[in-house]
Design a protein around this motif. Structure first.
Motif, PDB file in Angstrom:
ATOM      1  N   UNK A  91       0.845  -1.194   0.000  1.00  0.00           N
ATOM      2  CA  UNK A  91       0.000   0.000   0.000  1.00  0.00           C
ATOM      3  C   UNK A  91       0.877   1.240   0.000  1.00  0.00           C
ATOM      4  N   UNK A  92       0.256   2.350  -0.293  1.00  0.00           N
ATOM      5  CA  UNK A  92       0.966   3.614  -0.430  1.00  0.00           C
ATOM      6  C   UNK A  92       0.363   4.630   0.541  1.00  0.00           C
ATOM      7  N   UNK A  93       0.931   4.740   1.758  1.00  0.00           N
ATOM      8  CA  UNK A  93       0.384   5.669   2.743  1.00  0.00           C
ATOM      9  C   UNK A  93       0.576   7.140   2.368  1.00  0.00           C
ATOM     10  N   UNK A  94       1.583   7.422   1.539  1.00  0.00           N
ATOM     11  CA  UNK A  94       1.787   8.787   1.054  1.00  0.00           C
ATOM     12  C   UNK A  94       2.426   8.730  -0.334  1.00  0.00           C
ATOM     13  N   UNK A  95       2.562   9.873  -0.939  1.00  0.00           N
ATOM     14  CA  UNK A  95       3.127   9.934  -2.287  1.00  0.00           C
ATOM     15  C   UNK A  95       4.570   9.443  -2.340  1.00  0.00           C
ATOM     16  N   UNK A  96       5.309   9.623  -1.239  1.00  0.00           N
ATOM     17  CA  UNK A  96       6.729   9.288  -1.203  1.00  0.00           C
ATOM     18  C   UNK A  96       7.058   7.977  -0.509  1.00  0.00           C
ATOM     19  N   UNK A  97       6.054   7.253  -0.027  1.00  0.00           N
ATOM     20  CA  UNK A  97       6.302   6.005   0.699  1.00  0.00           C
ATOM     21  C   UNK A  97       5.455   4.866   0.167  1.00  0.00           C
ATOM     22  N   UNK A  98       6.035   3.667   0.187  1.00  0.00           N
ATOM     23  CA  UNK A  98       5.292   2.440  -0.107  1.00  0.00           C
ATOM     24  C   UNK A  98       5.567   1.481   1.044  1.00  0.00           C
ATOM     25  N   UNK A  99       4.512   0.870   1.557  1.00  0.00           N
ATOM     26  CA  UNK A  99       4.628  -0.109   2.642  1.00  0.00           C
ATOM     27  C   UNK A  99       4.394  -1.498   2.054  1.00  0.00           C
ATOM     28  N   UNK A 100       5.311  -2.406   2.351  1.00  0.00           N
ATOM     29  CA  UNK A 100       5.222  -3.779   1.863  1.00  0.00           C
ATOM     30  C   UNK A 100       5.152  -4.704   3.073  1.00  0.00           C
ATOM     31  N   UNK A 101       4.158  -5.585   3.078  1.00  0.00           N
ATOM     32  CA  UNK A 101       4.013  -6.563   4.163  1.00  0.00           C
ATOM     33  C   UNK A 101       4.031  -7.952   3.566  1.00  0.00           C
TER      34      UNK A 101
END
Length: 114
Positions: A75-85
């Protein structure tokens, strides 16, 4: 002269055979030349834009130090970050999950196993 040419010809044949067997720049030269396809399918994720794919590759590489992995969520919590689980295939269920945050400058800013 023949002593030099024969080993060079054999090495070239092996390298090209590796490329043909694995497609594109894979095979023996894949690590040197880079692959022309994404490795994301190896982690169980296919989709997203280039930024998300870069995050999956970076986080997947980091997590795979601990064992075989599978990506469960991106998922992408912000324009500059991607979270991978995802999950790491380990013997015990202790610390078999991971959370990774990838920043747009190409760095992993958080990697946590739990």
């Amino acid at each position: 002269m023949r002593k030099i040419l024969l080993p060079l010809a054999m090495a070239g044949t092996l390298a090209l055979g590796g490329c043909a067997a694995y497609g594109g720049n894979g095979g023996l030269l894949g690590g040197i030349l880079g692959s022309d396809r994404y490795d994301d399918d190896r982690y169980g994720y296919d989709g997203g834009d280039d930024f998300e794919q870069a995050a999956v590759r970076a986080c997947g590489r980091e997590a795979s130090r601990y064992g075989r992995i599978r990506i469960d969520d991106v998922d992408r919590p912000s324009r500059d970050l991607v979270r991978v689980r995802g999950r790491i295939d380990v013997r015990s269920s202790d610390r078999d999950q991971f959370n990774c945050v990838f920043r747009s400058d190409g760095r992993i800013v958080e990697f946590r196993r739990y």
